[in-house]
Design an enzyme around this catalytic site. Structure first.
Site, short mmCIF file in Angstrom:
data_model
loop_
_atom_site.label_atom_id
_atom_site.label_comp_id
_atom_site.label_asym_id
_atom_site.label_seq_id
_atom_site.Cartn_x
_atom_site.Cartn_y
_atom_site.Cartn_z
N CYS A 1 0.84 -1.21 0.00
CA CYS A 1 0.00 0.00 0.00
C CYS A 1 0.87 1.25 0.00
O CYS A 1 1.61 1.51 0.96
CB CYS A 1 -0.92 0.00 1.22
SG CYS A 1 -1.89 1.52 1.37
N CYS B 1 -1.78 7.35 5.32
CA CYS B 1 -2.93 6.67 5.95
C CYS B 1 -2.40 5.52 6.79
O CYS B 1 -1.64 4.69 6.31
CB CYS B 1 -3.89 6.15 4.88
SG CYS B 1 -5.30 5.23 5.57
N CYS C 1 -4.92 0.85 8.20
CA CYS C 1 -4.58 -0.58 8.18
C CYS C 1 -3.23 -0.75 8.88
O CYS C 1 -2.19 -0.96 8.24
CB CYS C 1 -4.52 -1.10 6.75
SG CYS C 1 -6.10 -1.01 5.88
N CYS D 1 -7.54 3.24 -2.72
CA CYS D 1 -7.38 2.35 -1.57
C CYS D 1 -7.59 0.90 -2.01
O CYS D 1 -8.59 0.56 -2.65
CB CYS D 1 -8.38 2.71 -0.47
SG CYS D 1 -8.39 1.55 0.92
N GLN E 1 -22.82 -5.50 6.91
CA GLN E 1 -21.42 -5.93 6.99
C GLN E 1 -20.62 -5.41 5.80
O GLN E 1 -21.10 -5.43 4.66
CB GLN E 1 -21.33 -7.46 7.05
CG GLN E 1 -21.95 -8.09 8.29
CD GLN E 1 -21.10 -7.88 9.55
OE1 GLN E 1 -20.10 -7.19 9.53
NE2 GLN E 1 -21.51 -8.49 10.64
N PHE F 1 -31.04 -7.41 18.02
CA PHE F 1 -30.11 -6.55 17.27
C PHE F 1 -29.99 -7.10 15.84
O PHE F 1 -28.91 -7.26 15.30
CB PHE F 1 -28.72 -6.50 17.92
CG PHE F 1 -28.72 -6.18 19.39
CD1 PHE F 1 -28.74 -4.87 19.83
CD2 PHE F 1 -28.70 -7.19 20.34
CE1 PHE F 1 -28.73 -4.57 21.19
CE2 PHE F 1 -28.70 -6.91 21.69
CZ PHE F 1 -28.72 -5.61 22.12
N GLU G 1 -34.89 -4.84 16.24
CA GLU G 1 -33.82 -3.91 15.85
C GLU G 1 -34.34 -2.48 16.06
O GLU G 1 -35.48 -2.18 15.71
CB GLU G 1 -33.44 -4.13 14.39
CG GLU G 1 -32.64 -3.05 13.72
CD GLU G 1 -31.28 -2.83 14.36
OE1 GLU G 1 -30.90 -1.67 14.56
OE2 GLU G 1 -30.61 -3.84 14.64
N ASN H 1 -26.67 -10.10 18.08
CA ASN H 1 -25.61 -9.54 17.23
C ASN H 1 -25.49 -8.05 17.55
O ASN H 1 -25.86 -7.19 16.74
CB ASN H 1 -25.95 -9.76 15.75
CG ASN H 1 -24.90 -9.17 14.82
OD1 ASN H 1 -23.72 -9.14 15.15
ND2 ASN H 1 -25.32 -8.69 13.67
N CYS I 1 -18.58 -8.19 17.42
CA CYS I 1 -17.51 -7.48 16.72
C CYS I 1 -16.50 -6.91 17.71
O CYS I 1 -15.60 -6.18 17.32
CB CYS I 1 -18.08 -6.38 15.82
SG CYS I 1 -19.02 -5.13 16.71
#
Length: 384
Positions: free
Chosen positions: A7, A15, A18, A94, A219, A248, A269, A316, A343
């Site tokens: 990258c 940047c 990542c 990117c 997602q 959720f 939700e 979730n 997550c």
């Protein structure tokens, strides 16, 4: 699994998003898996193997959503970020984005220039365009394009240039303006103005149709997300539950993968747009024992304490987790199993400490966010 992604943004110090991109993917994955095992070690069932092999996808070209800050000036706009040194950096190339998405982002920089829309200057509280948000559907390569504006002043300029853009890119199916008038670091405002007749983007994971609207969560790594949903389906099927809750639930990805025509499913939700999408999917699938409601999941669970209880519950939650109150409610409902998609493994571990009467029998890491510290976890809790 590819080893390294080269990258230029990272190499030039422009940047740092990542942060682990210089590490081989195998090394990144090993570090994530170790963190997960250390966090969940106090909760695992020692009598059976819990940690399944991590699930991975491509290390580049996987991301379906771009959030671009509008920088520069109307005659020379830049879509990207402010670098650590303070310069405006275009991120149209990117490597997380598919090549067709990169090309469209470059075209959108020219669009902003042709329309003469001044990017919003935070330091001066002047300008109009704050962000451009672009979402790509993997099933057809179609796009939803959103302009986040300070006011309505630039809408006519967008409408003037839009026919030319959509003639060049017929795969753009949804275009909207989001009004965010507040001088704060907020991504979007309350009001959404559609500039196209179509207001949703169609997607498909495995055999399940899903829909994306501007404010509904989705997602960002569809390749790995499809594997996540399929795994959830397989784990739930082992229990053959007579009834399901999906808390959720978002646009219904988990619940709709696990549903069947003869099994009642209740999806909860807080975001009404996501619920509207979930209802459309259920209708397309011919599921008539499904009920999706726009409610707070914790409040819903409290209100259902004396009602019929589901045999299996899917949760979730966002990064904050489900919280102690909902953990206690789940323990009281005592379903056969709880399927927890997280997550944030730290809040998952915290929540597991509050759920009583269950053993953790399966854990699997899904690397939806290569080159970062983040990952998704699927955890199966079975009633003692």
């Amino acid at each position: 699994m590819s080893t390294l992604v080269q990258c230029g943004y990272f190499e030039r110090g422009q940047c740092q998003s990542c942060r682990h991109i210089k590490l081989p993917m195998a090394q990144q994955l090993a570090a994530k898996n170790l963190e997960l095992q250390q966090l969940l070690a106090p909760f695992v069932d020692k009598t059976e193997p819990q940690f399944l092999p991590p699930v991975v996808g491509d290390s580049s070209g996987f991301r379906n959503k771009a959030k671009m800050v509008a920088l520069g000036a109307a005659h020379a706009p830049v879509l990207g970020i402010v670098s650590p040194s303070g310069e405006a950096v275009s991120l149209c190339d990117c490597l997380l984005y598919p090549t067709d998405m990169q090309a469209l982002l470059h075209r959108l920089e020219r669009f902003v220039q042709q329309a003469g829309i001044p990017p919003y200057r935070v330091d001066k509280a002047k300008g109009e365009l704050k962000f451009i948000l672009l979402t790509r559907s993997q099933v057809r390569g179609e796009y939803m394009l959103r302009f986040v504006l300070r006011s309505r002043d630039a809408i006519a300029r967008i409408e003037r240039e839009l026919p030319t853009l959509m003639a060049e890119y017929p795969q753009i199916k949804v275009v909207s303006v989001n009004l965010q008038p507040v001088h704060m670091a907020i991504l979007e405002g309350e009001e959404e103005i559609f500039l196209t007749e179509n207001t949703r983007l169609e997607e498909r994971f495995n055999d399940v149709p899903l829909f994306i609207r501007p404010k509904s969560f989705f997602q960002t790594n569809p390749q790995v997300a499809a594997k996540l949903y399929q795994t959830a389906r397989e784990w739930v099927a082992d229990f053959a539950p007579a009834s399901l809750w999906d808390l959720f639930c978002g646009v219904g990805g988990f619940g709709l993968h696990c549903a069947a025509k003869d099994i009642p499913l209740t999806g909860i939700e807080i975001e009404a747009e996501a619920i509207a999408c979930a209802k459309m999917s259920a209708q397309l699938m011919g599921l008539d024992k499904v009920e999706f409601m726009a409610l707070d999941s914790t409040d819903f669970a409290k209100g259902e304490a004396a009602q019929t209880k589901p045999e299996l519950i899917i949760v979730n939650p966002p990064r904050r987790g489900i919280g102690e109150s909902l953990c206690h409610s789940l323990s009281e409902f005592a379903p056969k199993a709880i399927l927890y998609s997280s997550c944030n493994p730290k809040t998952l571990a915290k929540d597991l400490g509050h759920i009583r009467g269950y053993r953790l029998t399966k854990v699997q890491l899904f690397d939806l966010f290569p080159h970062s510290d983040h990952f998704e976890v699927l955890a199966l809790l079975v009633k003692d």
